[in-house]
Write an enzyme that holds these catalytic residues in place. Structure first.
Site, short mmCIF file in Angstrom:
data_model
loop_
_atom_site.label_atom_id
_atom_site.label_comp_id
_atom_site.label_asym_id
_atom_site.label_seq_id
_atom_site.Cartn_x
_atom_site.Cartn_y
_atom_site.Cartn_z
N SER A 149 0.86 -1.18 0.00
CA SER A 149 0.00 0.00 0.00
C SER A 149 0.90 1.23 0.00
CB SER A 149 -0.86 -0.02 1.26
OG SER A 149 -1.39 1.25 1.53
N TYR A 162 -2.18 -0.38 10.28
CA TYR A 162 -2.16 -0.72 8.85
C TYR A 162 -0.86 -0.24 8.20
CZ TYR A 162 -4.17 -1.15 4.09
OH TYR A 162 -4.43 -1.48 2.79
P1 NAD Z 1 -11.58 -6.16 0.40
O1 NAD Z 1 -11.94 -5.94 1.84
O2 NAD Z 1 -12.59 -5.85 -0.65
O3 NAD Z 1 -11.12 -7.67 0.21
C1 NAD Z 1 -10.40 -8.38 1.16
C2 NAD Z 1 -10.86 -9.83 1.08
O4 NAD Z 1 -10.07 -10.58 2.00
C3 NAD Z 1 -12.32 -10.03 1.48
O5 NAD Z 1 -13.01 -10.78 0.49
C4 NAD Z 1 -12.25 -10.81 2.79
O6 NAD Z 1 -13.30 -11.75 2.98
C5 NAD Z 1 -10.91 -11.52 2.64
N1 NAD Z 1 -10.34 -11.89 3.94
C6 NAD Z 1 -10.35 -11.17 5.09
N2 NAD Z 1 -9.77 -11.86 6.08
C7 NAD Z 1 -9.39 -13.04 5.54
C8 NAD Z 1 -8.75 -14.20 6.07
N3 NAD Z 1 -8.38 -14.26 7.37
N4 NAD Z 1 -8.52 -15.24 5.25
C9 NAD Z 1 -8.89 -15.20 3.95
N5 NAD Z 1 -9.51 -14.14 3.39
C10 NAD Z 1 -9.76 -13.08 4.18
O7 NAD Z 1 -10.22 -5.35 0.18
P2 NAD Z 1 -9.61 -4.66 -1.12
O8 NAD Z 1 -9.87 -3.19 -1.04
O9 NAD Z 1 -9.97 -5.39 -2.35
O10 NAD Z 1 -8.05 -4.84 -0.82
C11 NAD Z 1 -7.30 -5.95 -1.26
C12 NAD Z 1 -5.85 -5.77 -0.83
O11 NAD Z 1 -5.35 -4.54 -1.34
C13 NAD Z 1 -5.67 -5.69 0.70
O12 NAD Z 1 -4.44 -6.29 1.05
C14 NAD Z 1 -5.60 -4.21 0.95
O13 NAD Z 1 -4.94 -3.91 2.15
C15 NAD Z 1 -4.84 -3.76 -0.28
N6 NAD Z 1 -4.99 -2.35 -0.62
C16 NAD Z 1 -6.21 -1.80 -0.88
C17 NAD Z 1 -6.27 -0.46 -1.21
C18 NAD Z 1 -7.57 0.22 -1.50
O14 NAD Z 1 -7.54 1.43 -1.73
N7 NAD Z 1 -8.68 -0.50 -1.51
C19 NAD Z 1 -5.12 0.32 -1.32
C20 NAD Z 1 -3.91 -0.28 -1.04
C21 NAD Z 1 -3.85 -1.61 -0.72
#
Ligand code: NAD
Length: 269
Positions: A149, A162
């Site tokens: 991130s 985070y």
């Molecule tokens: P999201 O919350 O839509 O998806 C996360 C998924 O992980 C969910 O489907 C959830 O059920 C699953 N999950 C949670 N705990 C779990 C576990 N213990 N075992 C297995 N699965 C589990 O999140 P997103 O926005 O799609 O983000 C995906 C990745 O990208 C994450 O690592 C997040 O930190 C990173 N990220 C997101 C952003 C953003 O702006 N959305 C920016 C930078 C990084």
């Protein structure tokens, strides 16, 4: 050289916003994908959608924080897909209870909330890397792609757990890249992408006002510090992900690539 057709990938958090899009994109490129998620229904929905579109996908329910669960998932993936060429560690995220604010001082943050965010992002990346990485070490090839991130480079205000966790993901990416190449095979590569600000469920409460849908001051500040002047979308990640999984990046390991509209390059002036 960017062709990923015929390869297989396991995508943790594959039921979520960013990783479901990544799974669909990779499957459209001819990859067989295992959509792994704690949320069985979400994983199933994504896998069903990919199959309806003519791709190859399986849904796997697993908890990335539980070694036995990840081990069982790994065995199921190898049984059904033949082998795992790529692991994308996408499960992760922040939580409001580990976020400081006017009514939640850092000093009073529940340490369990802090620990949960650290665990999900760090342990949730390390454990699948151990389990799927062992199979890659035995075969002498494979690719691991972590999701970091913006706060992996510099911490962002309010989200201490985070930020520390994603900085850890970047550091671990470097460590594991060196370890795999030196101890097992130069054909095992480990990299990360650092998405900029994508408007999704996990950060919507920070970036937009719940009632009006208008940008919060934090949301406005992000746009002001993003030279491309917008939030990102899942599809902004697809090209970089494909590059890092494909032979096009065969001499690239240990890096974290920002996909952020220039946010991390901009000094603010
Ligand atoms: P999201 O919350 O839509 O998806 C996360 C998924 O992980 C969910 O489907 C959830 O059920 C699953 N999950 C949670 N705990 C779990 C576990 N213990 N075992 C297995 N699965 C589990 O999140 P997103 O926005 O799609 O983000 C995906 C990745 O990208 C994450 O690592 C997040 O930190 C990173 N990220 C997101 C952003 C953003 O702006 N959305 C920016 C930078 C990084």
């Amino acid at each position: 050289m960017f062709d990923v057709g015929g390869l297989t990938a396991v995508i943790t958090g594959g039921g979520g916003v960013l990783c479901s899009g990544i799974a669909e994109h990779l499957a459209a490129g001819g990859m067989a994908v295992a959509v792994l998620d704690l949320d069985r229904n979400a994983a199933q929905r994504v896998a069903d959608g990919i199959r309806r579109a003519g791709g190859r996908a399986i849904a796997v329910e697993a908890d990335v924080l539980d070694r036995e669960s990840v081990q069982a998932a790994c065995e199921a993936c190898i049984r059904q897909l033949g082998r795992v060429d790529c692991l994308i560690n996408g499960a992760g995220g922040n939580h409001p209870s580990a976020t400081t604010g006017p009514d939640r001082k850092f000093f009073d943050l529940p340490i369990d909330a802090f620990r949960k965010v650290m665990d999900l992002n760090i342990i949730g990346t390390v454990l699948p890397s151990m389990v799927f990485g062992r199979a890659m070490a035995e075969r002498g090839e494979g690719v691991i792609l972590n999701i970091a991130s913006m706060n992996a480079f510099r911490p962002l205000t309010r989200i201490a757990a985070y930020s520390a966790a994603k900085a850890g993901v970047k550091n671990f990416t470097e460590w594991l890249a060196v370890h795999m190449a030196q101890e097992y095979s130069p054909n095992i590569r480990v990299n990360a992408v650092a998405p900029g600000f994508m408007l999704t469920q996990q950060n919507r409460f920070l970036l937009t006002d719940e009632k009006t849908g208008e940008l919060t001051p934090r949301g406005r500040s992000i746009i002001a510090h993003t030279p491309m002047r917008r939030f990102g979308n899942a599809d902004d990640l697809y090209g970089t992900v494909t590059w890092l999984l494909s032979p096009a990046s065969k001499f690239v390991t240990g890096i974290t690539v920002p996909v952020d509209g220039g946010f991390s390059a901009f000094g603010g002036v």
